[in-house]
Each structure stands twice: as C-alpha cells, then as structure tokens.
Design an enzyme around this catalytic site. Structure first.
Site, PDB file in Angstrom:
ATOM      1  N   ALA A 102       0.820  -1.221   0.000  1.00  0.00           N
ATOM      2  CA  ALA A 102       0.000   0.000   0.000  1.00  0.00           C
ATOM      3  C   ALA A 102       0.859   1.280   0.000  1.00  0.00           C
ATOM      4  O   ALA A 102       1.950   1.266   0.555  1.00  0.00           O
ATOM      5  CB  ALA A 102      -0.903  -0.014   1.236  1.00  0.00           C
ATOM      6  N   PRO A 103       0.389   2.344  -0.619  1.00  0.00           N
ATOM      7  CA  PRO A 103      -0.879   2.488  -1.345  1.00  0.00           C
ATOM      8  C   PRO A 103      -0.919   1.819  -2.721  1.00  0.00           C
ATOM      9  O   PRO A 103      -1.983   1.735  -3.323  1.00  0.00           O
ATOM     10  CB  PRO A 103      -1.040   3.996  -1.478  1.00  0.00           C
ATOM     11  CG  PRO A 103       0.353   4.530  -1.425  1.00  0.00           C
ATOM     12  CD  PRO A 103       1.127   3.614  -0.532  1.00  0.00           C
ATOM     13  N   GLY A 104       0.225   1.361  -3.251  1.00  0.00           N
ATOM     14  CA  GLY A 104       0.115   0.528  -4.448  1.00  0.00           C
ATOM     15  C   GLY A 104       0.887   0.952  -5.677  1.00  0.00           C
ATOM     16  O   GLY A 104       0.617   0.467  -6.769  1.00  0.00           O
ATOM     17  N   GLY A 105       1.879   1.835  -5.508  1.00  0.00           N
ATOM     18  CA  GLY A 105       2.678   2.276  -6.666  1.00  0.00           C
ATOM     19  C   GLY A 105       3.394   1.108  -7.349  1.00  0.00           C
ATOM     20  O   GLY A 105       3.384   0.988  -8.580  1.00  0.00           O
ATOM     21  N   ASP A 156      -0.813  -6.175   2.348  1.00  0.00           N
ATOM     22  CA  ASP A 156      -0.628  -5.023   3.245  1.00  0.00           C
ATOM     23  C   ASP A 156      -1.875  -4.887   4.105  1.00  0.00           C
ATOM     24  O   ASP A 156      -2.980  -4.959   3.568  1.00  0.00           O
ATOM     25  CB  ASP A 156      -0.406  -3.728   2.420  1.00  0.00           C
ATOM     26  CG  ASP A 156       0.324  -2.650   3.223  1.00  0.00           C
ATOM     27  OD1 ASP A 156      -0.121  -2.355   4.345  1.00  0.00           O
ATOM     28  OD2 ASP A 156       1.330  -2.128   2.728  1.00  0.00           O
ATOM     29  N   ASP A 185       8.798  -3.539  -0.187  1.00  0.00           N
ATOM     30  CA  ASP A 185       9.166  -2.143   0.110  1.00  0.00           C
ATOM     31  C   ASP A 185       8.483  -1.772   1.422  1.00  0.00           C
ATOM     32  O   ASP A 185       7.641  -0.904   1.469  1.00  0.00           O
ATOM     33  CB  ASP A 185       8.677  -1.269  -1.067  1.00  0.00           C
ATOM     34  CG  ASP A 185       9.001   0.205  -0.884  1.00  0.00           C
ATOM     35  OD1 ASP A 185      10.038   0.514  -0.284  1.00  0.00           O
ATOM     36  OD2 ASP A 185       8.205   1.042  -1.350  1.00  0.00           O
ATOM     37  N   LYS A 189      15.782  -0.534   4.589  1.00  0.00           N
ATOM     38  CA  LYS A 189      15.783   0.755   5.298  1.00  0.00           C
ATOM     39  C   LYS A 189      17.043   0.866   6.145  1.00  0.00           C
ATOM     40  O   LYS A 189      17.414  -0.080   6.843  1.00  0.00           O
ATOM     41  CB  LYS A 189      14.534   0.821   6.185  1.00  0.00           C
ATOM     42  CG  LYS A 189      14.270   2.194   6.708  1.00  0.00           C
ATOM     43  CD  LYS A 189      12.783   2.400   6.937  1.00  0.00           C
ATOM     44  CE  LYS A 189      12.505   3.716   7.612  1.00  0.00           C
ATOM     45  NZ  LYS A 189      12.649   4.865   6.736  1.00  0.00           N
TER      46      LYS A 189
END
Ligand SMILES: C[S@@+](CC[C@H](N)C(=O)[O-])C[C@H]1O[C@@H](n2cnc3c(N)ncnc32)[C@H](O)[C@@H]1O
Length: 338
Positions: free
Chosen positions: A209-212, A228, A265, A295
């Site tokens: 999410a949000p889904g790119g 997600d 991600d 990260k």
C-alpha cells in the site's frame, strides 16, 4: 594520477567515500558539495579505476566522471571560450559520436551560464567537429561540474559514469492519478538493474500500500498478489489480475513455487524484513527474482547492509545492491533465488 567527480545521494557521500577508501589504496578525497559531491584523486590510471568500479561497484556511488581538465572559472564569456576550446581538442574522442553535454554546479559557483546557454554554445562546437549533439542515449557524455573556483570537465560513456543522467539524477515524469512516489523506485530499479518486469508471470508485493509498485507490475502485465494491512488505492481494483490480502505478511502461507517475482518495500527494521522474506521463501520458484528495499535505520549502514546480504545469502544470490536516486534512507537489493 587521475581525478574523479563522485556523487552520492544527499547526506550519503560519507558512505560512498568509505566504500571507495576500502576499495582504492592511496586516494585523496575532498568535498565539493556538502554530503553529496566530492573529488577523488587516485594514483591509478583511468582504466584501472574504471575497471575496479565496474567489477565492484560501490553501493552509495551514484555517479562518477573523470576530470580530464580543470578550467579556472573567470565568471565571463572566457569560460564558454575555454570550454569550446576543450571540446575542439577532444575531436578524436567525439567525432562521429552522439554526445550529450551535462552541467552541474556547486551551490555558490561563480560560473555564470545556465545549462541551456552552455549547451547551446557547446552543441555548435560539437557539430563543428563532426559530433552529433543529443539529449538522450548518447555514446559519450561531456560532463562539467562547476565548482567554486574551477570547472571540472571529463568525457566518458554512460556506463563508465554509472548513469546517462546528469549526476545520476534519474527523472521520471509524474503521471496523472499517480498512486505514490514510491513507484519511481521500482521504475528506477527496473532500469538500473536491466530487469524486464514484463517477462515475469506472477508477482508477490509485500508492503504494497498504497500501491505504486503493484500498479507498475499490473501495467507490465503480471498477476499480482498485494499484501498489506493498509488500504490499496481504489483505482487498482479495475485490474482482474490483482489479488489483495489485507494482512500482515508474516501471517501468510502460499503454495510452494507460486511466484517468479517478489517485491518488498516495507520500510521496516531490516532484520525483521529479512526474517519475513526468508519465511516466505518457499512461495518463490527457484530462479525467482526479488527486488527489496532495505531501510537504513541505524548509524552504520554499511554494516547493516553486509548483515542483510549475508542473511539473504542462504537463499538468494545477490546481483546488485545500490542506493538509487529515488531511494531516501534506504538502498535497493536485486536478488535471485538459488
Ligand atoms: C513505504 S510503504 C510501501 C509503498 C509501496 N511500495 C508503493 O509503491 O505504494 C510500506 C508499507 O508496508 C506495509 N507493511 C509494513 N509491515 C508490513 C507487514 N509485516 N506485512 C505487510 N505489510 C507491511 C505498511 O503498511 C506500508 O503500507
């Protein structure tokens, strides 16, 4: 002795320097733009430096170009004159080639001309010496970095410079109805790692999410399982190839060998992310590709990355680890399952 203009993402130059110091003996480094651009002096030849970078590309080095010549900045039309002379002298290296001119500058550089003005003058000289000025897909790039006192100028291929964008700053066009900026990270990974996403069949997107990223995979024709607890953008549900699981990825089990691509991600603690991905390992086919952001939460990113790669090494072969231009406090890994 050779000199090089080196660029990293803002705030990450110290890590690029550390990687270079570990790799090259006897180098001298000084900053040109704080935390981002620096000049490296090496006792090695141009070919030896390029060769080492090619075989062991530093994660945080986004762009590098040789300094063939340094020109003192006069702050007048003499600067354009000197650059033109330099291009004329480079005739043998650029004749019959498609040549791009890239200009970048330190914040308070006294160099008085814009990129457009510099390019207009140099493009005319390029034509005069039998080269073809281009904006995209050049054979070679004439790179100029305008510092506080000097212009650092060098010619090299896009591969040698690690990018065909000025300073490695890849730009993608914003789309109408764009779901997230995160999509640029996967678009850049696709280019940087030479991955053909359309050749995969079924993808698993963890932390979707949000889904790119999910959107890009759907656009490339894949069946996608997007995981997600958070909501996906409603526009994605027009794709019948999408399965959305509103769950924590650690609660899931899939049939063995379901997916040939995993993307992740999650923006999460690196070691927890590694554990989660390794727990899902069976769901991936042998030879499956994984594209994963890591990260960098801790003070020692190089050690974190080493630990993550070593843990993944039980299941995956590392193809490349790179801090991409669109990565913020993270890097991207390209892995293939054994
Ligand atoms: C940086 S966002 C992902 C952005 C996405 N790649 C895109 O292109 O829009 C990180 C997402 O990971 C999700 N996430 C974090 N931990 C997770 C877990 N254990 N299982 C599933 N999703 C998780 C968060 O809910 C968040 O939506």
């Amino acid at each position: 002795m050779t000199q090089w203009i080196c660029t990293a993402n803002r705030g990450f130059a110290t890590y690029a320097m550390e990687e270079l110091r570990r790799q090259f003996e006897g180098i001298k480094i000084s900053q040109l733009t704080h935390g981002e651009v620096f000049i490296m002096e090496s006792p090695l030849t141009r070919e030896a430096v390029l060769d080492q970078i090619r075989t062991n590309e530093p994660i945080f080095l986004r762009h590098i170009h040789p300094v063939d010549k340094k020109l003192p900045i006069q702050g007048s039309a003499d600067d354009l004159q000197a650059l033109s002379e330099l291009a004329r002298h480079a005739r043998l290296r650029i004749e019959d080639k498609q040549v791009a001119v890239h200009l970048r500058r330190a914040e308070r550089s006294p160099y008085p001309y814009s990129t457009a003005d510099t390019k207009a003058v140099l493009d005319a000289v390029l034509e005069e010496v039998g080269a073809e000025p281009v904006l995209q897909s050049p054979d070679v790039i004439l790179s100029i970095f305008a510092g506080l006192e000097e212009l650092y100028v060098g010619i090299a291929t896009p591969e040698e410079q690690l990018s065909d964008w000025p300073g490695g700053a890849v730009r993608f066009q914003r789309e109408e109805g764009q779901i997230s900026r995160a999509k640029f990270k996967l678009l850049e990974a696709e280019r940087a790692f030479h991955i053909r996403l359309e050749e995969f069949r079924e993808g698993l997107d963890i932390g979707a999410a949000p889904g790119g990223w999910t959107h890009l995979l759907l656009e490339r024709g894949l069946k996608v399982t997007a995981v997600d607890p958070a909501e996906l953008h409603p526009s994605l549900f027009q794709y019948p190839r999408l399965t959305n699981l509103r769950k924590n990825a650690s609660d899931l089990k899939f049939q063995p060998g379901t997916f040939d691509l995993l993307v992740c991600d999650m923006s999460w603690s690196p070691m927890q992310m590694v554990r989660l991905v390794l727990d899902l390992e069976e769901a991936l086919q042998p030879g499956a590709t994984a594209i994963i952001t890591v990260k960098l939460m801790h003070k020692k990113p190089l050690q974190t990355i080493k630990d993550v790669i070593s843990r993944f090494g039980t299941v995956f072969v590392l193809r490349k680890a790179k801090q991409l231009f669109h990565n913020r406090e993270e890097i991207t890994l390209y892995l293939v399952k054994k």
